[in-house]
Write a protein that holds these residues in place. Sequence first.
Motif, PDB file in Angstrom:
ATOM      1  N   LEU A 232       0.840  -1.202   0.000  1.00 39.10           N
ATOM      2  CA  LEU A 232       0.000   0.000   0.000  1.00 39.10           C
ATOM      3  C   LEU A 232       0.875   1.252   0.000  1.00 39.10           C
ATOM      4  N   ARG A 233       1.944   1.212   0.782  1.00 44.43           N
ATOM      5  CA  ARG A 233       2.822   2.378   0.830  1.00 44.43           C
ATOM      6  C   ARG A 233       3.581   2.555  -0.484  1.00 44.43           C
ATOM      7  N   LEU A 234       4.046   1.443  -1.081  1.00 43.06           N
ATOM      8  CA  LEU A 234       4.726   1.538  -2.372  1.00 43.06           C
ATOM      9  C   LEU A 234       3.796   2.080  -3.444  1.00 43.06           C
ATOM     10  N   ASP A 235       2.534   1.668  -3.402  1.00 40.90           N
ATOM     11  CA  ASP A 235       1.555   2.190  -4.368  1.00 40.90           C
ATOM     12  C   ASP A 235       1.357   3.695  -4.181  1.00 40.90           C
ATOM     13  N   ARG A 236       1.297   4.132  -2.925  1.00 39.82           N
ATOM     14  CA  ARG A 236       1.155   5.575  -2.673  1.00 39.82           C
ATOM     15  C   ARG A 236       2.358   6.337  -3.224  1.00 39.82           C
ATOM     16  N   GLU A 237       3.550   5.793  -3.012  1.00 38.51           N
ATOM     17  CA  GLU A 237       4.754   6.439  -3.529  1.00 38.51           C
ATOM     18  C   GLU A 237       4.745   6.483  -5.048  1.00 38.51           C
ATOM     19  N   MET A 238       4.271   5.409  -5.674  1.00 38.38           N
ATOM     20  CA  MET A 238       4.212   5.378  -7.135  1.00 38.38           C
ATOM     21  C   MET A 238       3.214   6.412  -7.659  1.00 38.38           C
ATOM     22  N   THR A 242       4.460   9.554  -9.981  1.00 40.18           N
ATOM     23  CA  THR A 242       3.985   9.644 -11.377  1.00 40.18           C
ATOM     24  C   THR A 242       2.806  10.595 -11.528  1.00 40.18           C
ATOM     25  N   GLU A 243       2.483  11.297 -10.448  1.00 42.35           N
ATOM     26  CA  GLU A 243       1.359  12.242 -10.456  1.00 42.35           C
ATOM     27  C   GLU A 243       0.064  11.573 -10.901  1.00 42.35           C
ATOM     28  N   GLY A 244      -0.118  10.339 -10.413  1.00 42.65           N
ATOM     29  CA  GLY A 244      -1.361   9.616 -10.655  1.00 42.65           C
ATOM     30  C   GLY A 244      -1.445   8.868 -11.964  1.00 42.65           C
ATOM     31  N   GLU A 245      -0.424   8.972 -12.812  1.00 40.78           N
ATOM     32  CA  GLU A 245      -0.477   8.265 -14.101  1.00 40.78           C
ATOM     33  C   GLU A 245      -0.337   6.753 -13.909  1.00 40.78           C
ATOM     34  N   VAL A 309      12.709   8.101 -13.296  1.00 42.93           N
ATOM     35  CA  VAL A 309      12.497   6.772 -13.878  1.00 42.93           C
ATOM     36  C   VAL A 309      13.171   5.711 -13.014  1.00 42.93           C
ATOM     37  N   ARG A 310      14.375   6.015 -12.567  1.00 45.29           N
ATOM     38  CA  ARG A 310      15.091   5.065 -11.705  1.00 45.29           C
ATOM     39  C   ARG A 310      14.290   4.772 -10.435  1.00 45.29           C
ATOM     40  N   LYS A 311      13.758   5.813  -9.824  1.00 42.35           N
ATOM     41  CA  LYS A 311      12.996   5.639  -8.594  1.00 42.35           C
ATOM     42  C   LYS A 311      11.739   4.808  -8.851  1.00 42.35           C
ATOM     43  N   ALA A 312      11.039   5.056  -9.958  1.00 40.32           N
ATOM     44  CA  ALA A 312       9.832   4.291 -10.273  1.00 40.32           C
ATOM     45  C   ALA A 312      10.156   2.815 -10.474  1.00 40.32           C
ATOM     46  N   LEU A 313      11.262   2.539 -11.153  1.00 36.65           N
ATOM     47  CA  LEU A 313      11.654   1.149 -11.379  1.00 36.65           C
ATOM     48  C   LEU A 313      12.085   0.482 -10.071  1.00 36.65           C
ATOM     49  N   GLU A 314      12.723   1.238  -9.203  1.00 36.74           N
ATOM     50  CA  GLU A 314      13.106   0.680  -7.898  1.00 36.74           C
ATOM     51  C   GLU A 314      11.869   0.322  -7.077  1.00 36.74           C
ATOM     52  N   LEU A 315      10.835   1.170  -7.147  1.00 36.60           N
ATOM     53  CA  LEU A 315       9.596   0.859  -6.443  1.00 36.60           C
ATOM     54  C   LEU A 315       8.996  -0.437  -6.964  1.00 36.60           C
ATOM     55  N   ARG A 316       8.995  -0.583  -8.300  1.00 33.59           N
ATOM     56  CA  ARG A 316       8.446  -1.804  -8.897  1.00 33.59           C
ATOM     57  C   ARG A 316       9.288  -3.025  -8.524  1.00 33.59           C
ATOM     58  N   ARG A 317      10.595  -2.867  -8.491  1.00 33.97           N
ATOM     59  CA  ARG A 317      11.482  -3.989  -8.138  1.00 33.97           C
ATOM     60  C   ARG A 317      11.197  -4.461  -6.709  1.00 33.97           C
ATOM     61  N   ASP A 318      11.091  -3.521  -5.791  1.00 33.76           N
ATOM     62  CA  ASP A 318      10.814  -3.899  -4.408  1.00 33.76           C
ATOM     63  C   ASP A 318       9.438  -4.549  -4.286  1.00 33.76           C
ATOM     64  N   TYR A 319       8.473  -4.042  -5.033  1.00 36.69           N
ATOM     65  CA  TYR A 319       7.102  -4.554  -4.983  1.00 36.69           C
ATOM     66  C   TYR A 319       7.034  -6.007  -5.452  1.00 36.69           C
ATOM     67  N   ALA A 320       7.902  -6.348  -6.401  1.00 39.97           N
ATOM     68  CA  ALA A 320       7.810  -7.652  -7.063  1.00 39.97           C
ATOM     69  C   ALA A 320       8.612  -8.748  -6.376  1.00 39.97           C
ATOM     70  N   LYS A 321       9.107  -8.518  -5.171  1.00 43.39           N
ATOM     71  CA  LYS A 321       9.870  -9.548  -4.477  1.00 43.39           C
ATOM     72  C   LYS A 321       9.036 -10.819  -4.305  1.00 43.39           C
TER      73      LYS A 321
END
Length: 750
Positions: A232-238, A242-245, A309-321
Amino acid sequence: MSGLEIDFETRSPVNLKVEGVYRYMEHPETAPLMASYTIDGGPVRRWRPPEPCPDDIVAHVEKGGTIVAHNAGFERLLWQMILSKRYGWPAVRLRQFRCTAATAAALSLPRDLDGLGVVLNLSVQKDKTGKTLIDRFSKPRKVTKADLERYQGGPMPALFHEPADFPEDFERFHDYCDVDVLTEQAADRRMIPLRTECQEAYWRSEQINDRGLRIDVESAKAALLLVDRAKLRLDREMRHLTEGEVEACSQVAKLKDWCAVRLGQGPAMQAALEFFDGVLPEGEGEEIASLGKADMDDLLEREDLPPLVRKALELRRDYAKASTAKIKAFLSRAGQDGRIRGAFLFRAAGTGRYSSTGAQVHNLPRPRKVFDDAHLDPRDLFDAIRKSNVEWLEMLYGEELGKPLPLLSDSIRGFIWADPGKELLAADYSGIEGSIQAWFAGEEWKVKALFDLIADPSLPDMYRRAAAGIFNTTTDLLTKKDKRRQVGKVSELSLGYQGGVGAFRSMARNYAMKLGPIFGPAWEAADPERRERAAKRYEECCERGELLTKQLTREEWMGAELVKIGWRATHPAIVASWKELEAAAREAVVSPGTKVTALKVSFLVARGFLWCRLPSGRCLAYGAPSIREVEVPWADKALTPELREKRPVVTCLGVDSQTRKLVRYALYGGLTFENIVQAIALDLLDNGIEIAERAGYPVVGHVHDEIITEVPRGWGDLAWFEKAICELPGWARGLPLTAGGWRGKRYRKD
């Protein structure tokens, strides 16, 4: 073979595939519907509850007769946990059971009865209409309005279609059961039974499955709550980033589009598109389970990647563990006592090696380096996990180490722990495949070096020795922290089975080792002949349009090729073994019935198989061998298939490890060598398990080349155990073998 061949049909509210056979049989509403059986090849007979156990079955079992079934663990557990306790059937022993699925797997044939019947071209085949009948009678039916009114909001048991309501369909269901028994019987008669030692190993494997591995259920439940909160927190950060995109980290397609806008048309954009295209199959929805770790790491290391972009990909990487799925599997398979049983599959591969099912303890994720370096106290770590508090973890362990999802992935092994008053005692064979390679191929310098290292562990290890050969230097100039040692490690793990640039690159990615920095020191160390060979091969591969020449820079490709050439130059006996084995297999196929010896094995074609007799006496089986024209790996893909370069090689039928379908494949020398080495490793593992059991160390699991036992706290001797499981059988005389172990409350990667 004679015996009682039997098949049951049952019903239960438990999802067998999700929760496993032990949870299935443990449930009070699981019940038998029918049985079909034959004894010593006699006519098919039937049983249905509430009839008593048939007299002929009672007599057969009480005199110690053999019981044969396909995936016999199901029949055995049904018998022991339900039939004997609730229906008065006679008690049975594990050692009375034989499994035709295990026999099929040992012959590299399909484990499933349907596929086995087709491959063996049996006159009687499994009835393919059975799935409809299983869905009708074996699984709970839908709840109706009348059901709701009947139970009026109270506890509702699982509801099934009753046989009396569909008598004709139920009779067809028993016909289906009859056919299963006849198919199993026909397959059993066609197959060569397990040799005595393998049958003993099967019984030990079932005993290990019966004992099970205890799971820290409380921590696992808390971890799932922690996962939900972290996501939930990673989704909020994303959303904020991305400003809601992109509203959630799981929306990979939207993330791709968002990244594309911010990357423009440069090299980073091309790399990102290739990455996303590789993880977004055509027609796939937005929910993607995970992205390729190595590809993700490669992308994140690009210097031209914008920070957002790097930060967004890092969020996705952590999410996908992968931790979430693993922990869920642990909980779904854990019985009433918190133990997961049935986690190990006997004879899972053509070499005979084990695999893991359900909870998949054989492929637990590798911890991050930051986790290994931290040496966390397991008690404190799991106390923190049980709080299910994202902020608490980060406060305790910092922003990087304390990331909840990566930290759960790092600590996944620790969710396996010992019973109260007990601890785990385990030992892992050290570098066993490298030792077997050298011993089997007769790489005498390496065998001697391994024995020297056993006698004096302070000597340079084999990774340093491999690096010294590759970089044309001495081990004195290569410390354990020298980056070139990592090159030696990756080469040792990837090049022994005739692997080249592709194999080296794949293993390098597993260890986060970059290929670019290798080229300089490898080129400087290489003599003119090695340089010329590497450059010539690169040009040839470019001309053929090989994919790796497009994926890697010239320096990356050349660096890996120079490592390959250097490693092979120092391992002439292993390199020669590939050709010798390939030639021997070919000769055996060309001359059926003639035994052809190569190194420590022999080949023989008989009864539709190419047999490879191992030093232990066990045989590997390759189905329907033939010499066929096969496209060479370096064939020009620009040409049409019929015009591409081919050469005659031995081909065989085997079960694909991914699709589980029967495929024809080429048996080249490196693959044969790999099969033999891994088969010998299994024989040594089985030998070690037998030694442990005889000495009173109950084995509860094994992960690749590691034996895990569970013993009373403080009982036993780890040093003795490490040495004991390395006692060699006579056929392995002269093989350098050692093991390193640990003991503790929770399972860990030592």
